[in-house]
Design a protein around this motif. Structure first.
Motif, PDB file in Angstrom:
ATOM      1  N   LYS A 103       0.823  -1.200   0.000  1.00  0.00           N
ATOM      2  CA  LYS A 103       0.000   0.000   0.000  1.00  0.00           C
ATOM      3  C   LYS A 103       0.861   1.256   0.000  1.00  0.00           C
ATOM      4  O   LYS A 103       0.558   2.246  -0.695  1.00  0.00           O
ATOM      5  N   ARG A 179      -5.965   5.868 -12.978  1.00  0.00           N
ATOM      6  CA  ARG A 179      -7.006   4.841 -13.054  1.00  0.00           C
ATOM      7  C   ARG A 179      -6.393   3.442 -12.974  1.00  0.00           C
ATOM      8  O   ARG A 179      -6.933   2.549 -12.302  1.00  0.00           O
ATOM      9  N   ARG A 182      -5.416   2.778  -9.391  1.00  0.00           N
ATOM     10  CA  ARG A 182      -6.598   2.525  -8.561  1.00  0.00           C
ATOM     11  C   ARG A 182      -7.168   1.131  -8.823  1.00  0.00           C
ATOM     12  O   ARG A 182      -7.589   0.435  -7.887  1.00  0.00           O
ATOM     13  N   VAL A 183      -7.188   0.736 -10.097  1.00  0.00           N
ATOM     14  CA  VAL A 183      -7.658  -0.618 -10.416  1.00  0.00           C
ATOM     15  C   VAL A 183      -6.759  -1.670  -9.772  1.00  0.00           C
ATOM     16  O   VAL A 183      -7.229  -2.680  -9.226  1.00  0.00           O
ATOM     17  N   LEU A 185      -4.883  -1.280  -7.055  1.00  0.00           N
ATOM     18  CA  LEU A 185      -5.119  -1.278  -5.612  1.00  0.00           C
ATOM     19  C   LEU A 185      -6.425  -1.970  -5.255  1.00  0.00           C
ATOM     20  O   LEU A 185      -6.496  -2.746  -4.301  1.00  0.00           O
ATOM     21  N   GLU A 186      -7.458  -1.688  -6.015  1.00  0.00           N
ATOM     22  CA  GLU A 186      -8.738  -2.345  -5.750  1.00  0.00           C
ATOM     23  C   GLU A 186      -8.629  -3.851  -5.958  1.00  0.00           C
ATOM     24  O   GLU A 186      -9.205  -4.638  -5.199  1.00  0.00           O
ATOM     25  N   GLN A 189      -6.805  -5.227  -2.953  1.00  0.00           N
ATOM     26  CA  GLN A 189      -7.696  -5.247  -1.799  1.00  0.00           C
ATOM     27  C   GLN A 189      -8.737  -6.358  -1.933  1.00  0.00           C
ATOM     28  O   GLN A 189      -9.072  -7.038  -0.956  1.00  0.00           O
ATOM     29  N   GLU A 190      -9.230  -6.556  -3.151  1.00  0.00           N
ATOM     30  CA  GLU A 190     -10.199  -7.632  -3.369  1.00  0.00           C
ATOM     31  C   GLU A 190      -9.559  -8.997  -3.136  1.00  0.00           C
ATOM     32  O   GLU A 190     -10.161  -9.880  -2.512  1.00  0.00           O
ATOM     33  N   ARG A 193      -9.186  -9.401   0.586  1.00  0.00           N
ATOM     34  CA  ARG A 193     -10.472  -9.757   1.195  1.00  0.00           C
ATOM     35  C   ARG A 193     -10.836 -11.206   0.896  1.00  0.00           C
ATOM     36  O   ARG A 193     -11.364 -11.927   1.756  1.00  0.00           O
TER      37      ARG A 193
END
Length: 291
Positions: A103, A179, A182-183, A185-186, A189-190, A193
């Protein structure tokens, strides 16, 4: 004494006679308690007390040894649990550190992209300010009767348009980079999770499996402890036949369904959702039979 008497040795005969008399008196003193009425019973009780005391000491020694072995086993089990907990904590800390580093790296790249975007926006603002400044100076020169040639206006406009195009391209490039970050990082994170969910589900499955093994062990005995020819094996096969045969499952379910009643029925109760475990022994005799 007869030999001394036959040899005519009166001095030796008298001396050995005195020794024999002394030995006989000593034996009489030793034998005298044995002839008393309660001596044998007292001696038997004394021997019995000594035997019981010896057995009691042996039993205490065995109990102390068993308690020591049990305490050692509990200590080993505690150490194993502590090691497992420590390894789990270390793994969690390492995963959190990796996530924090990832991160931080992503935030660093993202902050760099945002810095470039801010620089581009500042250049656009400077360009707008230059256009406004030239317009104001041009108006002031016109009031004084000074007019720049059209070629100067055209060169200025071309230069401004070129710079605007360059800044626009850079802005679009930086937005695309943002973008993409961010994709990414998402996505990370996904994935994190998803891994956490899988770990949680795995823990739940292991917990349910351990509970099932404990219940089966209480009901049918430990399968690792008893061989296949053990007397509990037929009962295990009978009560677990529904896990291996659909026909047996249907038959058992049909028999259970005959006794289905509501929870508030006065003459019965609903079927429990799992095994009905036996209660703990209420006395030592029962506990001995269970062991």
């Amino acid at each position: 004494l007869r030999r001394r008497e036959a040899e005519g040795d009166e001095a030796g005969w008298a001396q050995e006679r005195e020794e024999a008399e002394a030995a006989r008196r000593e034996l009489r003193e030793v034998v005298q308690p044995l002839r008393e009425p309660g001596y044998r019973e007292a001696l038997r009780r004394k021997v019995e007390r000594a035997r019981k005391r010896r057995l009691r000491l042996q039993r205490k020694k065995q109990e102390a040894k068993a308690a020591k072995e049990e305490e050692a086993a509990r200590a080993a089990e505690r150490e194993a649990k502590i090691d497992q907990w420590r390894a789990k904590c270390i793994q969690e800390v390492e995963e959190k550190n990796r996530e924090r580093e990832l991160k931080a790296a992503a935030d660093s790249v993202l902050s760099e992209v945002r810095k470039k975007q801010a620089d581009t926006k500042r250049m656009v603002d400077i360009l707008h300010a230059l256009e406004k400044l030239r317009k104001l100076r041009k108006e002031a020169a016109a009031r004084k009767g000074v007019c720049p040639p059209p070629s100067a206006d055209e060169a200025f406009e071309n230069q401004v348009e070129s710079l605007k195009t360059l800044l626009k391209n850079r802005t679009e490039l930086y937005e695309a980079e943002e973008r993409a970050l961010r994709v990414m990082l998402e996505g990370e994170q996904e994935e994190e999770r998803k891994r956490e969910m899988e770990k949680k589900q795995k823990k739940e499955r292991e917990k349910l499996l351990q509970q099932k093994l404990e219940i089966d062990s209480k009901l049918f005995g430990d399968p690792d402890e008893f061989p296949l020819a053990h007397l509990l094996q037929p009962f295990r096969e009978y009560y677990l036949q529904a896990e291996h045969s659909v026909a047996a499952l249907i038959q058992i379910r049909h028999e259970w369904d005959q006794y289905l009643v509501p929870a508030d029925h006065p003459e019965g109760s609903c079927i429990p959702p799992g095994w009905v475990l036996p209660s703990l022994p209420t006395n030592d005799t029962w506990a001995t039979a269970v062991r």
